[in-house]
Design a protein around this motif. Structure first.
Motif, short mmCIF file in Angstrom:
data_model
loop_
_atom_site.label_atom_id
_atom_site.label_comp_id
_atom_site.label_asym_id
_atom_site.label_seq_id
_atom_site.Cartn_x
_atom_site.Cartn_y
_atom_site.Cartn_z
N ASP A 1 0.82 -1.26 0.18
CA ASP A 1 0.03 -0.06 0.15
C ASP A 1 0.84 1.15 0.09
OD1 ASP A 1 0.98 0.21 2.44
OD2 ASP A 1 -1.07 -0.12 3.53
N GLY A 2 2.04 1.31 -0.07
CA GLY A 2 2.99 2.36 0.07
C GLY A 2 2.73 3.19 1.33
N SER A 3 2.46 2.74 2.33
CA SER A 3 2.28 3.52 3.59
C SER A 3 3.65 4.20 3.91
CB SER A 3 2.03 2.73 4.93
OG SER A 3 0.48 2.37 4.52
N THR A 4 4.71 3.28 3.69
CA THR A 4 6.09 3.93 3.86
C THR A 4 6.69 4.31 2.32
OG1 THR A 4 6.43 2.18 5.83
CG2 THR A 4 8.28 3.56 4.97
N PRO A 5 6.77 5.54 2.21
CA PRO A 5 7.38 6.00 0.69
C PRO A 5 8.73 5.60 0.62
CG PRO A 5 6.27 7.85 2.23
CD PRO A 5 6.49 6.64 3.09
N ALA A 6 8.88 5.52 -0.71
CA ALA A 6 10.19 4.65 -1.27
C ALA A 6 11.50 5.55 -0.75
CB ALA A 6 10.15 5.03 -2.96
N PRO A 7 11.49 6.82 -0.47
CA PRO A 7 12.86 7.33 0.08
C PRO A 7 13.03 7.08 1.34
CG PRO A 7 11.35 9.20 -1.06
CD PRO A 7 10.63 7.81 -1.00
N SER A 8 11.84 6.60 2.31
CA SER A 8 12.16 5.98 3.77
C SER A 8 12.30 4.60 3.55
CB SER A 8 10.81 6.19 4.46
OG SER A 8 10.42 7.52 4.88
N GLY B 1 27.14 -1.62 5.90
CA GLY B 1 27.71 -2.48 6.88
C GLY B 1 27.47 -2.16 8.22
N ASP B 2 26.63 -1.22 8.66
CA ASP B 2 26.55 -0.70 9.97
C ASP B 2 25.72 -1.48 10.66
OD1 ASP B 2 28.17 1.51 9.50
OD2 ASP B 2 26.72 2.91 8.65
N ALA B 3 24.91 -2.46 10.14
CA ALA B 3 23.86 -3.22 10.76
C ALA B 3 23.71 -4.39 10.10
CB ALA B 3 22.37 -2.32 10.99
N ASP B 4 23.20 -5.39 10.65
CA ASP B 4 22.82 -6.58 9.99
C ASP B 4 21.28 -6.59 9.70
OD1 ASP B 4 25.30 -7.96 10.48
OD2 ASP B 4 24.83 -8.33 12.44
N VAL B 5 20.44 -6.08 10.39
CA VAL B 5 18.84 -5.77 10.29
C VAL B 5 18.73 -4.21 10.34
CG1 VAL B 5 16.71 -6.70 10.95
CG2 VAL B 5 18.56 -8.09 11.01
N ALA B 6 17.77 -3.68 9.90
CA ALA B 6 17.32 -2.44 10.06
C ALA B 6 15.83 -2.28 9.86
CB ALA B 6 17.84 -1.24 8.99
N ALA B 7 15.20 -1.77 11.05
CA ALA B 7 13.64 -1.86 11.08
C ALA B 7 13.23 -0.39 10.97
CB ALA B 7 13.40 -2.28 12.47
N GLY B 8 12.44 -0.12 10.14
CA GLY B 8 11.67 0.95 10.02
C GLY B 8 10.80 1.30 11.04
N SER B 9 10.44 2.55 11.46
CA SER B 9 9.69 2.72 12.77
C SER B 9 8.83 4.08 12.53
CB SER B 9 10.77 3.18 13.98
OG SER B 9 10.01 3.53 14.92
N ARG B 10 7.45 3.82 12.84
CA ARG B 10 6.71 4.97 12.72
C ARG B 10 6.64 5.70 14.08
NH1 ARG B 10 2.00 0.58 11.65
NH2 ARG B 10 3.49 -0.35 13.20
N ARG B 11 7.18 4.97 15.12
CA ARG B 11 6.96 5.53 16.46
C ARG B 11 8.17 6.14 16.89
NH1 ARG B 11 3.21 1.41 15.98
NH2 ARG B 11 1.09 1.84 16.81
#
Length: 258
Positions: free
Chosen positions: A90-97, A108-118
């Motif tokens: 649904d594109g709730s998180t825009p492409a630049p984000s 190489g600064d992380a193995d996993v990255a989680a987007g965060s709305r909060r």
């Protein structure tokens, strides 16, 4: 050397026009090696329109669930790219984000990255209803207290990880639905992955067909189960005693989702 990126988009009853615009935006913002749409239980007309987009399309005849769909996409791409990411259709998180979420993994600064709305630095352009917001806040509060990985947001539809991290977590993922995000983060933390949380721009899609109450109850159960599985990976004695292997479901990668 730069790392190649593959993006998976799980889709169930998608708005094809919106999805098409989102795919083009992802191409511009992320420049991925591949965009793969994992489509569940679609009408032929929907399938044909998505097939015309610049994506690799894989279709399942029944609804697998978000987690099962992303798992299938990651499995297909993991040998081809260095970094795997997913984004909601649904594109709730825009492409630049999405690009912002992928960036620390590529660097190489992380193995996993989680987007965060909060996250305090996130930008919410339109809010959920009061009821949905309170349910979401309550779930995040519960997850922070039960899981060893402490984040502001566990369910934002934007995450990225290295293919190596995927190899480490894939045998331990069982949740086929929306609780998959929680399990991914709990397991990744338990096996020693470096996790970062990235603030995103986010816009609620009020036309979502997800039931907030039913989904929140399922997520609450998912937190408890994910905590248990993560504790088992840490060789926690209490959880090892409580574990009943005969009741466990096979990992998603061991199931046949067609």
């Amino acid at each position: 050397m730069s790392r190649s990126v593959g993006v998976v988009i799980p889709a169930y009853h998608p708005d094809v026009d919106r999805l098409g615009a989102y795919v083009r935006a992802l191409q511009n913002a992320v420049d991925p090696e591949a965009i793969r749409v994992e489509l569940d239980a679609a009408e032929p007309s929907v399938r044909d329109r998505i097939a015309d987009l610049p994506v690799t399309l894989h279709e399942a005849s029944s609804r697998r669930g978000k987690g099962a769909a992303i798992t299938a996409g990651f499995e297909a791409l993991s040998a081809e790219v260095d970094v795997l990411a997913f984004a909601d259709a649904d594109g709730s998180t825009p492409a630049p984000s999405i690009a912002d979420v992928i960036r620390p993994v590529v660097a190489g600064d992380a193995d996993v990255a989680a987007g965060s709305r909060r996250h305090p630095e996130a930008t919410v352009e339109s809010h959920q209803t009061v009821a949905r917001r309170h349910l979401g806040d309550g779930f995040a509060w519960l997850a922070r207290r039960l899981l060893d990985v402490h984040l502001y947001d566990y369910q934002c539809g934007a995450k990225a990880l290295t293919s190596d991290a995927w190899d480490r977590v894939r045998p331990h993922l069982h949740e086929p639905g929306f609780a998959w995000d929680i399990e991914l983060l709990a397991v990744a933390d338990a096996v020693g992955c470096r996790i970062v949380e990235t603030p995103v721009v986010w816009e609620d899609r009020p036309e979502s067909t997800v039931s907030p109450v039913r989904t929140t109850l399922r997520l609450a159960r998912g937190v408890v189960v994910s905590r248990h599985r993560a504790k088992l990976l840490r060789n926690d004695r209490l959880h090892s005693l409580l574990d009943r292997p005969r009741d466990s479901t096979p990992a998603l990668v061991e199931r046949d989702h067609r």
